[in-house]
Enzyme design. Structure first.
Site, short mmCIF file in Angstrom:
data_model
loop_
_atom_site.label_atom_id
_atom_site.label_comp_id
_atom_site.label_asym_id
_atom_site.label_seq_id
_atom_site.Cartn_x
_atom_site.Cartn_y
_atom_site.Cartn_z
N GLN A 176 0.80 -1.22 0.00
CA GLN A 176 0.00 0.00 0.00
C GLN A 176 0.84 1.28 0.00
O GLN A 176 0.32 2.34 -0.34
CB GLN A 176 -0.96 0.01 1.19
CG GLN A 176 -2.01 -1.10 1.09
CD GLN A 176 -2.96 -1.11 2.27
OE1 GLN A 176 -2.69 -1.74 3.29
NE2 GLN A 176 -4.06 -0.40 2.16
N ARG A 222 3.83 -0.02 13.10
CA ARG A 222 3.52 -1.33 12.52
C ARG A 222 3.59 -1.22 11.00
O ARG A 222 2.81 -0.48 10.40
CB ARG A 222 2.12 -1.78 12.96
CG ARG A 222 1.70 -3.06 12.30
CD ARG A 222 0.33 -3.56 12.75
NE ARG A 222 0.00 -4.69 11.92
CZ ARG A 222 -1.12 -4.86 11.22
NH1 ARG A 222 -2.10 -3.97 11.31
NH2 ARG A 222 -1.29 -5.90 10.46
N HIS A 281 1.01 -9.29 4.80
CA HIS A 281 -0.15 -8.41 4.62
C HIS A 281 -0.61 -8.57 3.18
O HIS A 281 -0.65 -7.61 2.41
CB HIS A 281 0.22 -6.97 4.99
CG HIS A 281 -0.94 -6.11 5.37
ND1 HIS A 281 -1.04 -5.44 6.58
CD2 HIS A 281 -2.08 -5.79 4.71
CE1 HIS A 281 -2.16 -4.74 6.63
NE2 HIS A 281 -2.82 -4.94 5.50
N ASN A 303 -1.72 -10.66 8.68
CA ASN A 303 -2.74 -9.63 8.79
C ASN A 303 -4.07 -10.16 8.27
O ASN A 303 -4.17 -10.56 7.11
CB ASN A 303 -2.37 -8.39 7.97
CG ASN A 303 -3.46 -7.32 8.07
OD1 ASN A 303 -3.65 -6.74 9.14
ND2 ASN A 303 -4.21 -7.11 7.00
N GLU A 304 -5.07 -10.14 9.09
CA GLU A 304 -6.45 -10.41 8.69
C GLU A 304 -6.61 -11.61 7.76
O GLU A 304 -7.06 -11.47 6.61
CB GLU A 304 -7.06 -9.16 8.04
CG GLU A 304 -7.06 -7.97 8.96
CD GLU A 304 -7.80 -6.75 8.39
OE1 GLU A 304 -8.11 -6.75 7.19
OE2 GLU A 304 -8.06 -5.82 9.16
N ASN A 352 -7.99 -5.78 14.73
CA ASN A 352 -8.28 -4.73 13.74
C ASN A 352 -9.79 -4.54 13.72
O ASN A 352 -10.54 -5.50 13.51
CB ASN A 352 -7.83 -5.14 12.34
CG ASN A 352 -6.31 -5.26 12.20
OD1 ASN A 352 -5.57 -5.07 13.17
ND2 ASN A 352 -5.86 -5.58 11.00
N TYR A 378 -13.00 -1.95 12.33
CA TYR A 378 -13.52 -0.82 11.55
C TYR A 378 -15.00 -0.57 11.82
O TYR A 378 -15.41 0.58 11.99
CB TYR A 378 -13.26 -1.03 10.06
CG TYR A 378 -11.78 -0.87 9.75
CD1 TYR A 378 -11.24 0.39 9.51
CD2 TYR A 378 -10.91 -1.97 9.78
CE1 TYR A 378 -9.88 0.56 9.29
CE2 TYR A 378 -9.56 -1.80 9.56
CZ TYR A 378 -9.04 -0.53 9.32
OH TYR A 378 -7.69 -0.37 9.12
N GLU A 432 -5.25 -2.05 14.23
CA GLU A 432 -5.75 -1.14 13.20
C GLU A 432 -7.07 -0.55 13.67
O GLU A 432 -7.96 -1.28 14.12
CB GLU A 432 -6.01 -1.84 11.86
CG GLU A 432 -4.78 -2.13 11.05
CD GLU A 432 -5.08 -2.77 9.70
OE1 GLU A 432 -6.14 -2.48 9.10
OE2 GLU A 432 -4.25 -3.57 9.25
N TRP A 483 -4.84 3.16 11.76
CA TRP A 483 -4.71 2.96 10.32
C TRP A 483 -5.16 4.24 9.66
O TRP A 483 -6.34 4.54 9.74
CB TRP A 483 -5.54 1.76 9.84
CG TRP A 483 -5.28 1.56 8.38
CD1 TRP A 483 -5.92 2.16 7.33
CD2 TRP A 483 -4.24 0.75 7.83
NE1 TRP A 483 -5.34 1.77 6.15
CE2 TRP A 483 -4.30 0.91 6.43
CE3 TRP A 483 -3.24 -0.08 8.37
CZ2 TRP A 483 -3.41 0.28 5.56
CZ3 TRP A 483 -2.37 -0.73 7.51
CH2 TRP A 483 -2.47 -0.54 6.11
N GLU A 532 -5.41 1.94 -1.44
CA GLU A 532 -6.41 1.18 -0.68
C GLU A 532 -6.95 0.01 -1.52
O GLU A 532 -8.13 -0.03 -1.88
CB GLU A 532 -7.51 2.14 -0.19
CG GLU A 532 -8.68 1.49 0.53
CD GLU A 532 -8.33 0.60 1.72
OE1 GLU A 532 -7.33 0.89 2.41
OE2 GLU A 532 -9.05 -0.38 1.93
N TRP A 533 -6.09 -0.94 -1.83
CA TRP A 533 -6.50 -2.20 -2.46
C TRP A 533 -7.44 -1.97 -3.65
O TRP A 533 -7.13 -1.16 -4.51
CB TRP A 533 -7.11 -3.13 -1.39
CG TRP A 533 -6.21 -3.32 -0.20
CD1 TRP A 533 -6.46 -2.91 1.08
CD2 TRP A 533 -4.90 -3.91 -0.17
NE1 TRP A 533 -5.40 -3.22 1.91
CE2 TRP A 533 -4.43 -3.84 1.16
CE3 TRP A 533 -4.05 -4.49 -1.12
CZ2 TRP A 533 -3.17 -4.33 1.56
CZ3 TRP A 533 -2.80 -4.98 -0.72
CH2 TRP A 533 -2.39 -4.90 0.60
C1 BGC Z 1 -6.43 -3.80 6.10
C2 BGC Z 1 -5.75 -2.57 5.54
C3 BGC Z 1 -6.76 -1.69 4.87
C4 BGC Z 1 -7.77 -1.26 5.90
C5 BGC Z 1 -8.85 -0.31 5.38
C6 BGC Z 1 -7.73 -3.51 6.77
O1 BGC Z 1 -8.63 -4.53 6.47
O2 BGC Z 1 -5.56 -4.52 6.93
O3 BGC Z 1 -4.74 -3.00 4.66
O4 BGC Z 1 -6.18 -0.61 4.23
O5 BGC Z 1 -8.42 -2.38 6.40
O6 BGC Z 1 -9.66 -0.96 4.46
#
Ligand code: BGC
Ligand code: BGC
Length: 443
Positions: free
Chosen positions: A23, A80, A124, A168-169, A290, A292, A352, A399, A406-407
């Protein structure tokens, strides 16, 4: 923007920010790096929202000194980052490429020189393409390859990395990468993706031994969690909620903490072999969390291939990703993990937490991001609330340090405390950066 005073956090609480290799690094052809599945995926037409790739990203590979300066200015005690497997082993096997490890050694030494603890994630999502060509995480052998790679990294950096994060995840890599095909490697296997869960976990367990043999530093994994909000009040809705919870929140954590796999859609014969669960349950020093947002779930329509339906959660503010802003979910998650796993649960660090907003520099070049400040403020109060309820949380990583690639969303989602102008690579700390420094880290 002013916010209510931040409650105090326990002495020694680890403040950090997170990034990942593909990223931010760019320099995808430098110093012998091999291609990863994300290079392949990003270069395939139609995969990335804005048609971009991580070829250059934030050019961090060349600008890491400036970026470590930003970390030091922020006052964090930890950073990290992730190590790109194809920089260390271009084809995912064989001897290490010294120049690839040299980069991470320079980075680690630069961090230590500024008093910032290096926290290294080994995977990751950027699997060497050559391993994907041999089946990737569907192939059990990838677990052994991962442990070999962990050994090579720890042989070089084991004396200086302060916390290891194996994966990671793994849930997101399985579900979005192999189940739904929206992330690399772009497979759409739905529940046939389950071997990817087991082989990642097996790789994790084997890597834990490799790391412990080379390094005295603690070892963790970073899982993605999403508390389930059941939308509906039928038994079928509640059953759907439990099914989603098992998949998202328990599939990886139950076996890691010695409970074996939760019930649900199982594995084909031969995937889980004798002894595997013991390898996977190798003791962890820290559980990386992590977070969100929560997920709304109700019963699926009868013809659905899934045992649940994901529904939007109403009544929350939303980020530019359209994700609900729900700090209460982080508090609930931390408390629920403690209640669910009890003494089996190691101390947790939030590895995150963050949000995307459409941050644009003003006429004076300043980037004001009050929504991010409100987001972080709410989530830090949520962590503090969990600690007040006796949950052992020892760190929090935002994060992300920088706006980055962003992927599948390419450059369209900005998660940084620092704005990046991708045309010039100019970094501009946003107002959230100053807020975090002055109100939270060094008040
Ligand atoms: C990931 C990150 C990603 C972030 C926001 C996480 O799932 O580890 O790489 O940028 O979410 O989408
Ligand atoms: C926004 C885009 C915008 C870009 C450029 C992103 O955060 O989502 O709409 O074009 O920033 O600054």
């Amino acid at each position: 923007m002013t916010t209510a005073p931040m409650p105090e956090f326990p002495a020694g609480f680890r403040w950090g920010v997170s990034t990942s290799a593909y990223q931010i690094e760019g320099a995808v052809g430098a110093d012998g790096r091999g291609p990863s599945i994300w290079d392949t995926f990003a270069h395939s037409p139609g995969r990335i929202a804005d048609g971009s790739t991580g070829d250059v990203a934030c050019d961090h590979y060349h600008r890491y000194r400036e970026d470590v300066g930003l970390l030091a200015g922020l006052g964090v005690s930890a950073y990290r980052f992730s190590i790109a497997w194809p920089r260390v082993q271009p084809t995912g096997a064989g001897a290490a490429t010294p120049a690839g490890l040299d980069f991470y050694e320079r980075l680690v030494d630069e961090l230590l020189g500024h008093g910032v603890d290096p926290v290294a994630t080994l995977f990751h999502w950027d699997l060497p393409q050559a391993l994907e060509d041999a089946g990737g995480w569907l192939n059990r052998d990838t677990a052994a390859r991962f442990a070999e790679y962990a050994d090579l990294v720890a042989a070089r950096l084991g004396d200086r990395v302060k916390l290891w994060i194996t994966l990671n995840e793994p849930f997101i890599h399985m579900s979005l990468g192999h189940g739904m095909g929206v992330h690399a490697p772009g497979r759409m296997l739905l529940f046939d993706a389950f071997p990817v869960a087991h082989h990642q976990l097996l790789g994790h367990g084997l890597a834990v031994s490799a790391l412990r043999a080379r390094s005295g530093s603690p070892v963790a994994i970073a899982n993605n969690y999403s508390p389930v909000r059941v939308a509906g009040d039928t038994d079928a809705d509640r059953a759907a909620g439990a099914a989603y919870d098992a998949l998202h929140n328990r599939l990886f954590t139950d076996p890691l903490l010695g409970l074996g796999y939760p019930d649900g859609p199982g594995f084909d014969e031969g995937v889980v072999r004798a002894g595997d669960l013991d390898v996977i349950a190798a003791p962890l020093d820290v559980l990386g969390v992590n977070y969100y947002n929560p997920t709304g779930i109700r019963a699926a329509e009868p013809d659905s291939p899934l045992p649940f339906e994901i529904v939007p959660l109403e009544g929350y503010p939303r980020t530019a990703f359209d994700w609900p802003v729900a700090p209460d979910g982080l508090r609930d998650l931390l408390v629920d993990l403690r209640d669910r796993y009890g003494a089996a649960l190691p101390p947790m660090q939030v590895t995150e937490s963050g949000c995307a907003y459409d941050d644009v520099p003003d006429a004076d070049g300043r980037v004001d991001d009050p929504d991010r400040i409100a987001y972080l403020d709410g989530h830090l109060h949520a962590v503090r609330a969990a600690i007040d309820e006796g949950v052992d949380v020892t760190g929090y990583f935002v994060w992300s340090l920088l706006d980055n690639w962003e992927w599948a969303e390419g450059f369209t989602k900005r998660f940084g405390l620092v704005h990046v102008d991708y045309a010039t690579q100019r970094r501009t700390p946003k107002s959230s950066y100053a807020w975090l420094r002055d109100r939270v880290i060094k008040p």
